[in-house]
Enzyme design. Structure first.
Site, PDB file in Angstrom:
ATOM      1  CD  GLN A 169     -25.245  -3.176 -21.586  1.00 49.56           C
ATOM      2  OE1 GLN A 169     -24.017  -3.358 -20.956  1.00 49.56           O
ATOM      3  NE2 GLN A 169     -25.887  -3.880 -20.666  1.00 49.56           N
ATOM      4  CG  HIS A 229     -28.130  -1.453  -8.835  1.00 51.70           C
ATOM      5  ND1 HIS A 229     -29.154  -0.821  -8.826  1.00 51.70           N
ATOM      6  CD2 HIS A 229     -27.190  -1.507 -10.027  1.00 51.70           C
ATOM      7  CE1 HIS A 229     -29.784  -1.057 -10.539  1.00 51.70           C
ATOM      8  NE2 HIS A 229     -28.399  -1.344 -11.045  1.00 51.70           N
ATOM      9  CD  GLU A 266     -32.372  -1.557  -0.451  1.00 48.29           C
ATOM     10  OE1 GLU A 266     -31.880  -2.763   0.129  1.00 48.29           O
ATOM     11  OE2 GLU A 266     -32.218  -0.546   0.047  1.00 48.29           O
ATOM     12  CB  SER A 286     -33.127   0.563 -13.757  1.00 52.68           C
ATOM     13  OG  SER A 286     -31.809   0.623 -13.081  1.00 52.68           O
ATOM     14  CG  ASP A 342     -28.985  -8.856 -15.491  1.00 52.87           C
ATOM     15  OD1 ASP A 342     -30.190  -8.377 -16.179  1.00 52.87           O
ATOM     16  OD2 ASP A 342     -29.039  -7.561 -13.953  1.00 52.87           O
ATOM     17  N   GLY A 390     -25.279  -9.812 -10.118  1.00 54.75           N
ATOM     18  CA  GLY A 390     -26.510  -9.951  -9.895  1.00 54.75           C
ATOM     19  C   GLY A 390     -27.240 -11.588 -10.938  1.00 54.75           C
ATOM     20  CD  GLN A 391     -28.779 -16.522 -10.564  1.00 46.76           C
ATOM     21  OE1 GLN A 391     -27.678 -16.603 -10.396  1.00 46.76           O
ATOM     22  NE2 GLN A 391     -30.388 -16.970 -12.060  1.00 46.76           N
ATOM     23  CG  MET A 446     -35.744  -3.846  -6.388  1.00 49.12           C
ATOM     24  SD  MET A 446     -35.692  -3.088  -4.793  1.00 49.12           S
ATOM     25  CE  MET A 446     -36.301  -3.224  -3.244  1.00 49.12           C
ATOM     26  CG  LEU A 484     -27.206   2.648  -7.743  1.00 48.47           C
ATOM     27  CD1 LEU A 484     -26.284   3.212  -6.811  1.00 48.47           C
ATOM     28  CD2 LEU A 484     -27.025   2.048  -8.650  1.00 48.47           C
TER      29      LEU A 484
HETATM   30  P1  AMP Z   1     -27.640  -3.591 -14.134  1.00 54.98           P
HETATM   31  O1  AMP Z   1     -27.254  -1.397 -13.486  1.00 54.98           O
HETATM   32  O2  AMP Z   1     -29.324  -3.165 -14.653  1.00 54.98           O
HETATM   33  O3  AMP Z   1     -26.760  -3.497 -15.445  1.00 54.98           O
HETATM   34  O4  AMP Z   1     -27.411  -3.892 -13.213  1.00 54.98           O
HETATM   35  C1  AMP Z   1     -25.936  -3.991 -12.055  1.00 54.98           C
HETATM   36  C2  AMP Z   1     -25.901  -5.311 -11.580  1.00 54.98           C
HETATM   37  O5  AMP Z   1     -26.866  -4.669 -10.563  1.00 54.98           O
HETATM   38  C3  AMP Z   1     -26.002  -6.737 -12.197  1.00 54.98           C
HETATM   39  O6  AMP Z   1     -24.903  -7.500 -11.947  1.00 54.98           O
HETATM   40  C4  AMP Z   1     -27.337  -6.984 -12.180  1.00 54.98           C
HETATM   41  O7  AMP Z   1     -27.496  -8.198 -12.742  1.00 54.98           O
HETATM   42  C5  AMP Z   1     -27.472  -6.526 -11.047  1.00 54.98           C
HETATM   43  N1  AMP Z   1     -29.342  -6.304  -9.832  1.00 54.98           N
HETATM   44  C6  AMP Z   1     -29.850  -6.066 -10.987  1.00 54.98           C
HETATM   45  N2  AMP Z   1     -31.544  -5.602 -10.430  1.00 54.98           N
HETATM   46  C7  AMP Z   1     -30.499  -6.693  -9.481  1.00 54.98           C
HETATM   47  C8  AMP Z   1     -31.624  -7.352  -8.703  1.00 54.98           C
HETATM   48  N3  AMP Z   1     -33.106  -7.286  -8.245  1.00 54.98           N
HETATM   49  N4  AMP Z   1     -31.151  -7.786  -7.559  1.00 54.98           N
HETATM   50  C9  AMP Z   1     -30.215  -8.260  -7.534  1.00 54.98           C
HETATM   51  N5  AMP Z   1     -29.411  -7.879  -8.320  1.00 54.98           N
HETATM   52  C10 AMP Z   1     -29.541  -7.049  -9.168  1.00 54.98           C
END
Ligand code: AMP
Length: 279
Positions: free
Chosen positions: A59, A35, A33, A184, A148, A145-146, A182, A31
Site C-alpha cells: 500500500q 488504534h 489512542e 503514527s 481514513d 477508523g473514520q 492522532m 499504536l
Molecule cells: P493504521 O495503523 O494507520 O493503518 O491504522 C489502523 C486503523 O486505525 C485504521 O482503521 C485507522 O483508520 C485507525 N485509526 C488511525 N488513526 C486513528 C484515529 N486518530 N482515530 C481513530 N481511528 C484511527
C-alpha cells in the site's frame, strides 16, 4: 495474549471454539489512542479480540515512507496487553507475500479519486492485505477508523461486493487536545510543524461552521478549506474535498451527508483528516 506470525496458529485459535465471537482490528503498529479506541470497542462487542500489526508494503508507493514508517513492537505489545487483546498477529513480509505471490484485489471508482489519485496503487494494496487478513482471522466484526474515510468507503464496498461474512464497523476519529487527528505519522513532525499541523482541523472547522451557517455549495466550502491552508506557511495543500462519503464523488451542492476531507503536506509529512457532516 497470544502473539504469533504463524497463520495456521491464528486459524487454530480462531476455530478452537467456532461459537465464540471475534473482533478484529488491523493496524500498521506504532499504536496510539486512535488504534486503542478500536481495540476497546472490539473488546466491548466480542468475546475475543484479535489485532494485526503489519506495515503492508503493497500500500506504499515508490518514494513514500515505507522504510521510515515508525515501529515500536515492544511498546505496542504492552498497550495491547493492557487493552486485553487476546491475539496479536505480527506477520513479516514473507509470511504475507511469499515468493510467487501474484493475486491482487482490484478496486473500483471509489478508490480512484482523492487519496487514490495522489497514491495510485494504495487502495489496491489496502484491499489486498485486508482481504488476506480477513481470510486468515475470519472475524465476526472488523473495526476501522473514520480518520481514513476513503479507506472506509473502499473497504465497505469491497465487503459488500465480495460477500465477506463479517460486520464492518467504523469508529470516530480520536484527536489530540488541539484537534490534530492522532496518527503514527505525527511522529515525523518537528515542534514547529506540529503546531502548523493543526491547520487541517482549523480548515475543517471553518468549513463546518460555514456549512452550519447555511453554506451548502461544495465549491465555496472547498475554497474555505483551501484558503485556511494557504495561510499556514509550513503547509502545502494536496487536496480539499467536499464529497459524497459513499462514492467519494465531489458534491456541487450538499443536500444530506457530506465528507469534508483534506490532505496537506506539513514539511515533508503528508497528513489527512476529515469531518463527516449530516443535515
Ligand atoms: P493504521 O495503523 O494507520 O493503518 O491504522 C489502523 C486503523 O486505525 C485504521 O482503521 C485507522 O483508520 C485507525 N485509526 C488511525 N488513526 C486513528 C484515529 N486518530 N482515530 C481513530 N481511528 C484511527
Amino acid at each position: 495474549m497470544n502473539v504469533t506470525n504463524d497463520i495456521s496458529r491464528v486459524r487454530a485459535l480462531r476455530w478452537e471454539n467456532p461459537q465464540i465471537t471475534w473482533g478484529f482490528v488491523p493496524t500498521m503498529g506504532y499504536l496510539h489512542e486512535g488504534h486503542l479506541s478500536l481495540v476497546r470497542r472490539a473488546r466491548e462487542e466480542n468475546e475475543r479480540v484479535a489485532v494485526s500489526i503489519f506495515v503492508n508494503p503493497t500500500q506504499f508507493g515508490p518514494g513514500e515512507d515505507l522504510s521510515q514508517y515508525p515501529r515500536a513492537l515492544e511498546r505496542d505489545m504492552e498497550l495491547l496487553r493492557a487493552a486485553h487483546a487476546d491475539l496479536v498477529f505480527t506477520p513479516n513480509d514473507a509470511d504475507m507475500y511469499p515468493p510467487g505471490f501474484q493475486t491482487y484485489v482490484s478496486v473500483g471508482d471509489v478508490a480512484k479519486t482523492l487519496e487514490g489519485a495522489s497514491r495510485p496503487s494504495h487502495f489496491q494494496g489496502v484491499a489486498t492485505v485486508v482481504t488476506k487478513l480477513f481470510n486468515i482471522v475470519q472475524p465476526t466484526r472488523a473495526y476501522f477508523g473514520q480518520k481514513d474515510a476513503q479507506q472506509v468507503a473502499v473497504l465497505r464496498q469491497m465487503v459488500a461486493d465480495l460477500n465477506f461474512n463479517l460486520e464492518f464497523i467504523v469508529c470516530p476519529t480520536v484527536r489530540e487536545l488541539d484537534g490534530l487527528a492522532m496518527s503514527s505519522r505525527n511522529k515525523y513532525l518537528s515542534p514547529e510543524e506540529r503546531q502548523a499541523a493543526t491547520v487541517l482541523y482549523r480548515a475543517l472547522t471553518a468549513a463546518e461552521s460555514a456549512w452550519r451557517a447555511g453554506e451548502k455549495r461544495g465549491e465555496t466550502l472547498r475554497a474555505i478549506m483551501t484558503a485556511t491552508v494557504a495561510h499556514e506557511k509550513l503547509a502545502r495543500l494536496d487536496y480539499a474535498s467536499v464529497a459524497d462519503p459513499m462514492t467519494m464523488i465531489e458534491l456541487e451542492h450538499i443536500s444530506a451527508q457530506a465528507l469534508f476531507s483534506l490532505a496537506v503536506f506539513v514539511g515533508k509529512t503528508r497528513l489527512i483528516d476529515n469531518f463527516l457532516v449530516d443535515s
